[in-house]
Design a protein around this motif. Structure first.
Motif, short mmCIF file in Angstrom:
data_model
loop_
_atom_site.label_atom_id
_atom_site.label_comp_id
_atom_site.label_asym_id
_atom_site.label_seq_id
_atom_site.Cartn_x
_atom_site.Cartn_y
_atom_site.Cartn_z
N HIS A 155 0.34 5.73 0.49
CA HIS A 155 -0.53 6.88 0.72
C HIS A 155 0.01 8.07 -0.07
O HIS A 155 1.20 8.41 0.07
CB HIS A 155 -0.60 7.22 2.21
CG HIS A 155 -1.40 8.44 2.51
ND1 HIS A 155 -2.77 8.48 2.39
CD2 HIS A 155 -1.02 9.69 2.91
CE1 HIS A 155 -3.22 9.68 2.72
NE2 HIS A 155 -2.16 10.44 3.03
N ARG A 167 -9.43 -0.37 -4.30
CA ARG A 167 -8.00 -0.23 -4.02
C ARG A 167 -7.56 1.23 -4.06
O ARG A 167 -6.65 1.61 -3.32
CB ARG A 167 -7.19 -1.04 -5.03
CG ARG A 167 -7.48 -2.53 -4.98
CD ARG A 167 -6.55 -3.35 -5.88
NE ARG A 167 -6.62 -2.96 -7.28
CZ ARG A 167 -5.67 -2.31 -7.94
NH1 ARG A 167 -4.54 -1.98 -7.33
NH2 ARG A 167 -5.80 -2.02 -9.22
N CYS A 172 0.83 -1.18 0.00
CA CYS A 172 0.00 0.00 0.00
C CYS A 172 0.88 1.25 0.00
O CYS A 172 2.02 1.21 0.44
CB CYS A 172 -0.91 0.03 1.22
SG CYS A 172 -1.96 -1.44 1.42
N GLY A 178 -5.30 -4.51 1.91
CA GLY A 178 -4.31 -4.98 0.96
C GLY A 178 -4.41 -6.49 0.76
O GLY A 178 -5.27 -7.16 1.31
N SER A 220 2.33 -2.85 4.02
CA SER A 220 1.05 -3.54 4.01
C SER A 220 0.04 -2.73 4.80
O SER A 220 0.39 -1.96 5.69
CB SER A 220 1.19 -4.94 4.62
OG SER A 220 1.59 -4.85 5.97
N CYS A 221 -1.24 -2.88 4.46
CA CYS A 221 -2.28 -2.13 5.13
C CYS A 221 -3.59 -2.88 5.04
O CYS A 221 -3.71 -3.90 4.33
CB CYS A 221 -2.44 -0.74 4.51
SG CYS A 221 -2.98 -0.78 2.77
N GLU A 222 -4.55 -2.40 5.79
CA GLU A 222 -5.87 -3.02 5.76
C GLU A 222 -6.48 -2.84 4.38
O GLU A 222 -6.44 -1.76 3.79
CB GLU A 222 -6.76 -2.37 6.82
CG GLU A 222 -8.12 -3.02 6.94
CD GLU A 222 -8.98 -2.37 8.01
OE1 GLU A 222 -10.14 -2.76 8.15
OE2 GLU A 222 -8.46 -1.47 8.70
N SER A 255 -4.02 0.56 -2.24
CA SER A 255 -3.70 -0.70 -1.55
C SER A 255 -3.60 -1.83 -2.57
O SER A 255 -4.19 -1.76 -3.66
CB SER A 255 -4.78 -1.03 -0.51
OG SER A 255 -6.05 -1.20 -1.12
N ASN A 256 -2.85 -2.88 -2.16
CA ASN A 256 -2.67 -4.04 -3.02
C ASN A 256 -2.30 -3.61 -4.44
O ASN A 256 -2.95 -3.96 -5.44
CB ASN A 256 -3.95 -4.88 -3.05
CG ASN A 256 -3.76 -6.24 -3.70
OD1 ASN A 256 -2.63 -6.70 -3.90
ND2 ASN A 256 -4.86 -6.88 -4.06
N ASN A 316 -5.33 6.81 -1.22
CA ASN A 316 -4.70 5.64 -0.61
C ASN A 316 -4.82 4.49 -1.60
O ASN A 316 -5.93 4.08 -1.97
CB ASN A 316 -5.40 5.27 0.71
CG ASN A 316 -4.61 4.25 1.48
OD1 ASN A 316 -3.40 4.14 1.33
ND2 ASN A 316 -5.30 3.47 2.31
#
Length: 551
Positions: free
Chosen positions: A38, A89, A36, A173, A169-171, A106-107, A104
């Motif tokens: 930001h 995402r 991820c 992801g 990594s993040c929520e 992610s993945n 943001n």
């Protein structure tokens, strides 16, 4: 030329930002695949109270897409949602009324690599695409290593929480799978090893071992991992003592069993303890609880010459977390030191005793002529008794027959042997005259026998001449001649035995004294009665009833 100038207008933007429209953005962003990132962003636009009211909508488009026919990659307008492949995402995180356009991602996927522009719309008066500044996103292969977090310091026996995470990594992801490898984890279940969090109680043997966290993304075969070295603090344990004999060989002692060593031998003791931080080592004589001052403030203890009084030595190891000690007991060995034999007449006959001190305890036996007498045994001619306590062994012999034989007391153990021989001649009394070192052996016996024979012969001839010259009228026919002699001690030490120890007064041998070589020959004439000589000149001649020759 006119169609080219109109092309930016069709994209909803212009070649330059209009006055009042401003975009603040980090234009170049790199993220690893599956992770991820930001993207901070803020914007401003002109607003006039005369403008028609409306809801502020913001969008992110991929460069080259049409704002009319293509879906954005991120949007807050429910009537113009984001495209399917980026909807979950690419997310706008903040309320656009705060003029935030932060994104943001992610993945991240390799296909996300490219340029993106931001657009704002409000009512009929504000419709603008910020094309002067764009977001350039680069998605690379996954090479990021996980982070392992361990609270410091680690102490043996104290519960510890260890966590592992993958930076980036993040929520939301790509799901991650964790696994742990290490010698400190042998007591944990397989299920516990698949968590990103470990609850451990470390041991001293876990110090210096590796702990590895492995991370795998769902749908990918790539595994990324990180290994750390555990630094576990613990109190001293596993104390050992290395024993150097004469600086040539060594042993390792892990028990407190007695250590056999020859008296007079040099000894070097080296104590070692397993601890973190390193322990302070010291040596005490006996127990450390009973001693305030150590005899050595290091792990090395030098005993230049072990004496018979040596006993227990204790190594004490201590650090901030605790202490431990190990004791070593020395069993000092030495060859036999003979006391006796001592003989006396009793009503039943001749009674002799013989004692010996040695470590290990010696065996004591008697040799009467060609016969060996030992243990506890008796018959009509003799009786033998035997007793042992500590380093001392005692034996006694009572004889009623065989007084014309050679009697010997012999003592021996694994470190050497010693014997004392008594020559018994017919008579009414027996005395022990002395001890001869074993180095003389049989030669000393033969020499003293020859000397004794010569002295007896000389004295008999002289007595007869005196008897004739003085015209002695009579002599008691029952007078008897008795000679006693203590002949030689034989000591046969083994090659590694220390020097022989002399027996001090009282019969207790002391260490370090050299045994003197003593030779005795006693002649006793009893019942001889002198008469007055007829020749006065003969009266001046000295007469003796006992002749002693001592060397």
């Amino acid at each position: 030329m006119v169609p080219l100038l109109l092309l930016p207008l069709l994209w909803g933007g212009s070649l330059q930002e209009k006055p009042g429209y401003e975009l603040r953005l980090k234009e170049s962003v790199t993220v690893q695949e599956g992770l991820c990132v930001h993207v901070p962003c803020s914007f401003s636009y002109p607003w006039n109270p005369q403008y028609s009211s409306g809801v502020l909508h913001i969008y992110w488009y991929r460069s080259g897409d049409s704002i009319t026919y293509d879906y954005p990659v991120a949007s807050n307008n429910p009537y113009k949602p984001a495209r399917t492949e980026t909807a979950n995402r690419f997310r706008l995180l903040e309320d656009p009324r705060t003029n935030s356009c932060s994104l943001n991602i992610s993945n991240a996927r390799r296909s996300d690599t490219g340029s993106y522009f931001f657009r704002v719309e409000r009512g009929y008066d504000v419709k603008y695409s910020y094309t002067d500044k764009k977001l350039h996103l680069q998605v690379t292969a996954l090479t990021e290593e996980p982070d392992i977090h361990i609270p410091e310091p680690l102490e043996s026996g104290r519960p510890t929480r260890v966590t592992c995470n993958l930076p980036g990594s993040c929520e939301g992801g790509r799901p991650l799978t964790f696994s742990w490898v290490g010698a400190a984890l042998d007591s944990l279940s397989p299920q516990a090893l698949r968590s990103s969090v470990l609850n451990l109680t470390l041991r001293p043997q876990d110090h210096g071992t590796n702990l590895t966290c492995q991370v795998k993304q769902e749908g990918y075969t790539v595994i990324t991992e990180r290994t750390i070295l555990l630094n576990v603090s613990y109190a001293p344990w596993n104390l050992t003592i290395r024993i150097f004999r004469n600086v040539t060989a060594f042993e390792i002692l892990q028990t407190t069993s007695p250590l056999p060593i020859l008296e007079g031998q040099a000894l070097r003791l080296l104590c070692a303890a397993d601890s973190n931080p390193p322990a302070e080592l010291s040596w005490f004589r006996g127990s450390p609880a009973l001693n305030i001052t150590p005899i050595s403030s290091t792990g090395i203890l030098e005993l230049l010459q072990v004496g018979s009084e040596e006993g227990e030595f204790t190594c004490h190891a201590r650090n901030l977390l605790g202490s431990q000690y190990v004791s070593l007991s020395l069993s000092v060995h030495y060859p036999p030191q003979l006391l006796g034999p001592s003989c006396s007449w009793e009503e039943e006959g001749l009674h002799c005793t013989c004692s010996s001190r040695a470590q290990p305890a010696p065996s004591v036996r008697w040799q009467l002529g060609e016969r060996l007498l030992e243990g506890n045994f008796s018959n009509t001619s003799f009786k033998v008794t035997f007793s042992s306590g500590g380093p001392w062994t005692n034996s006694s012999l009572s004889l009623s027959e065989g007084l014309s034989s050679i009697l010997s007391c012999e003592a021996g153990n694994v470190h050497g042997a010693q014997s004392v021989t008594v020559l018994l001649l017919p008579g009414k009394s027996v005395s022990l005259a002395g001890v001869v070192p074993g180095a003389l052996g049989g030669a000393g016996v033969m020499a003293l026998l020859s000397l004794c024979s010569c002295l007896i012969f000389f004295c008999i001839v002289k007595a007869r001449r005196k008897q004739a010259s003085r015209r002695l009228k009579g002599m008691d026919d029952e007078d008897a001649v008795m000679g006693t002699m203590a002949l030689g001690s034989k000591q046969k030490p083994q090659p590694e035995s220390p020097p022989e120890q002399a027996l001090p007064a009282g019969g207790v041998p002391s260490s370090g004294e050299q045994q003197e070589e003593l030779y005795y020959a006693n002649l006793s004439f009893h019942g001889v009665q002198l008469r007055e000589p007829q020749d006065p000149a003969a009266a001046s001649t000295g007469e003796y009833s006992e002749i002693n020759t001592t060397r």
